[in-house]
Scaffold this active site. Structure first.
Site, PDB file in Angstrom:
ATOM      1  N   HIS A 192      20.288 -15.008   3.778  1.00 13.75           N
ATOM      2  CA  HIS A 192      19.034 -15.754   3.833  1.00 13.75           C
ATOM      3  C   HIS A 192      18.190 -15.249   4.999  1.00 13.75           C
ATOM      4  O   HIS A 192      18.719 -14.692   5.950  1.00 13.75           O
ATOM      5  CB  HIS A 192      19.286 -17.250   4.115  1.00 13.75           C
ATOM      6  CG  HIS A 192      20.292 -17.915   3.252  1.00 13.75           C
ATOM      7  ND1 HIS A 192      19.945 -18.788   2.243  1.00 13.75           N
ATOM      8  CD2 HIS A 192      21.654 -17.879   3.252  1.00 13.75           C
ATOM      9  CE1 HIS A 192      21.035 -19.256   1.666  1.00 13.75           C
ATOM     10  NE2 HIS A 192      22.091 -18.718   2.262  1.00 13.75           N
ATOM     11  N   TYR A 193      16.878 -15.486   4.945  1.00  9.35           N
ATOM     12  CA  TYR A 193      16.117 -15.481   6.194  1.00  9.35           C
ATOM     13  C   TYR A 193      15.870 -16.934   6.575  1.00  9.35           C
ATOM     14  O   TYR A 193      15.878 -17.826   5.727  1.00  9.35           O
ATOM     15  CB  TYR A 193      14.833 -14.668   6.107  1.00  9.35           C
ATOM     16  CG  TYR A 193      13.754 -15.091   5.125  1.00  9.35           C
ATOM     17  CD1 TYR A 193      13.338 -16.421   4.984  1.00  9.35           C
ATOM     18  CD2 TYR A 193      13.098 -14.128   4.364  1.00  9.35           C
ATOM     19  CE1 TYR A 193      12.329 -16.770   4.114  1.00  9.35           C
ATOM     20  CE2 TYR A 193      12.085 -14.473   3.482  1.00  9.35           C
ATOM     21  CZ  TYR A 193      11.699 -15.799   3.365  1.00  9.35           C
ATOM     22  OH  TYR A 193      10.700 -16.156   2.498  1.00  9.35           O
ATOM     23  N   THR A 194      15.644 -17.161   7.855  1.00 11.27           N
ATOM     24  CA  THR A 194      15.475 -18.536   8.321  1.00 11.27           C
ATOM     25  C   THR A 194      14.112 -19.104   7.936  1.00 11.27           C
ATOM     26  O   THR A 194      13.962 -20.317   7.766  1.00 11.27           O
ATOM     27  CB  THR A 194      15.635 -18.622   9.846  1.00 11.27           C
ATOM     28  OG1 THR A 194      14.715 -17.712  10.472  1.00 11.27           O
ATOM     29  CG2 THR A 194      17.064 -18.263  10.260  1.00 11.27           C
ATOM     30  N   GLU A 201      22.447 -16.797   7.845  1.00  8.63           N
ATOM     31  CA  GLU A 201      21.018 -16.977   8.098  1.00  8.63           C
ATOM     32  C   GLU A 201      20.569 -15.909   9.104  1.00  8.63           C
ATOM     33  O   GLU A 201      21.113 -15.799  10.197  1.00  8.63           O
ATOM     34  CB  GLU A 201      20.737 -18.369   8.666  1.00  8.63           C
ATOM     35  CG  GLU A 201      20.892 -19.497   7.663  1.00  8.63           C
ATOM     36  CD  GLU A 201      19.658 -19.661   6.770  1.00  8.63           C
ATOM     37  OE1 GLU A 201      18.662 -18.919   6.985  1.00  8.63           O
ATOM     38  OE2 GLU A 201      19.694 -20.530   5.883  1.00  8.63           O
ATOM     39  N   HIS A 238      19.569 -15.114  -1.356  1.00 12.62           N
ATOM     40  CA  HIS A 238      19.258 -16.463  -1.839  1.00 12.62           C
ATOM     41  C   HIS A 238      18.403 -16.386  -3.107  1.00 12.62           C
ATOM     42  O   HIS A 238      18.541 -17.207  -4.022  1.00 12.62           O
ATOM     43  CB  HIS A 238      18.527 -17.239  -0.739  1.00 12.62           C
ATOM     44  CG  HIS A 238      18.636 -18.717  -0.875  1.00 12.62           C
ATOM     45  ND1 HIS A 238      18.047 -19.594   0.004  1.00 12.62           N
ATOM     46  CD2 HIS A 238      19.259 -19.502  -1.796  1.00 12.62           C
ATOM     47  CE1 HIS A 238      18.302 -20.840  -0.366  1.00 12.62           C
ATOM     48  NE2 HIS A 238      19.022 -20.812  -1.449  1.00 12.62           N
ATOM     49  N   ASP A 240      13.951 -15.449  -0.322  1.00 19.58           N
ATOM     50  CA  ASP A 240      14.639 -14.802   0.791  1.00 19.58           C
ATOM     51  C   ASP A 240      15.927 -14.100   0.353  1.00 19.58           C
ATOM     52  O   ASP A 240      16.530 -14.488  -0.650  1.00 19.58           O
ATOM     53  CB  ASP A 240      14.939 -15.823   1.900  1.00 19.58           C
ATOM     54  CG  ASP A 240      15.785 -17.004   1.431  1.00 19.58           C
ATOM     55  OD1 ASP A 240      15.455 -17.606   0.400  1.00 19.58           O
ATOM     56  OD2 ASP A 240      16.774 -17.320   2.111  1.00 19.58           O
TER      57      ASP A 240
END
Length: 244
Positions: free
Chosen positions: A19-21, A84, A131, A141
């Site tokens: 994921h990215y945050t 993340e 994700h 993401d």
């Protein structure tokens, strides 16, 4: 810091979800991932500086995936390790309106972490996912700017090389054809959550966009063209070679 947002797993660990945050800073992301009221978490947080932080023990079920599926598994949280990666993504663009780059030191840390997780849990390359792969109708993401090819070159995940440059359209939104059913079955075999309807419907378009975002990030339109067919064929061959 450790997050209290977890519970017990119901399935063995078979995948990694990246994921990215989508937040401005690591501090903001860490605070949210550890906030009981947010009811969200991940096993690992990787900062822009390449610092790797454990927020939830891997034997516990972190709450990072939400609604989605992969290989027919709908409780992705129970079957996955969530990472993340601190990056604003589509939520926090740069001053010139572009997606923020992932620093090299951060990606090297992600690669090292993924290799360790893969070794611990014997995870197949096809099960290193984003994700957007598990929830294509609602998530983008880690984004089209994430260097999936670099990860694959380091042995993390699959990458279809030497793709055709032919982008002639084969099927567009709303088309119905037996060929679409074959493509949908192929997507399902790769792991994507798609029903075989014979129609390039909204669900299938979302999955195609996820494929494009990851493997052909220069054009994300949900249309099936010759290059996307080549991507799917090469991914299928890679998956079969590993399974053989």
């Amino acid at each position: 810091m450790k997050s209290r947002n977890f519970n017990d797993r119901k399935l063995p660990i078979t995948m990694v979800v990246l994921h990215y945050t989508g937040m401005e800073t690591a501090d903001c992301a860490r605070e949210r991932l550890c906030d009981p009221q947010a009811e969200v978490s991940a096993h690992w947080l990787v900062t822009e500086a390449g610092e790797v932080e454990s927020l939830v023990d891997e034997d516990k079920r972190a709450w990072h995936a939400g609604v989605g599926s992969w290989n027919g598994i709908s409780d992705v949280n129970s079957a996955s390790i969530g990472i993340e990666i601190v990056n604003g993504g589509h939520n926090v663009l740069t001053a010139d309106g572009k997606l923020p780059a992932y620093p090299d030191v951060q990606i090297l840390a992600v690669i090292k972490l993924c290799k360790e997780i893969v070794a611990r849990h014997n995870i197949r390359p096809a099960n290193i996912v984003g994700h957007s792969d598990i929830a294509p109708d609602r998530k983008e993401d880690p984004g089209e700017h994430f260097p999936w090819a670099g990860l694959a070159a380091a042995g993390i995940g699959h990458w279809p090389s030497d793709l055709t440059e032919d982008e002639r359209i084969v099927f567009e939104a709303g088309d119905r054809d037996r060929g679409i059913s074959i493509i949908q079955r192929g997507l399902a075999d790769l792991g994507y959550g798609v029903s075989v309807t014979g129609c390039l419907d909204d669900q299938t378009q979302a999955v195609i966009r996820a494929v494009q975002r990851r493997y052909r990030p220069g054009k994300i339109n949900g249309v099936i063209d010759m290059q996307i067919l080549d991507v799917l064929k090469r991914l299928s061959l890679l998956a079969r070679a590993v399974a053989a």
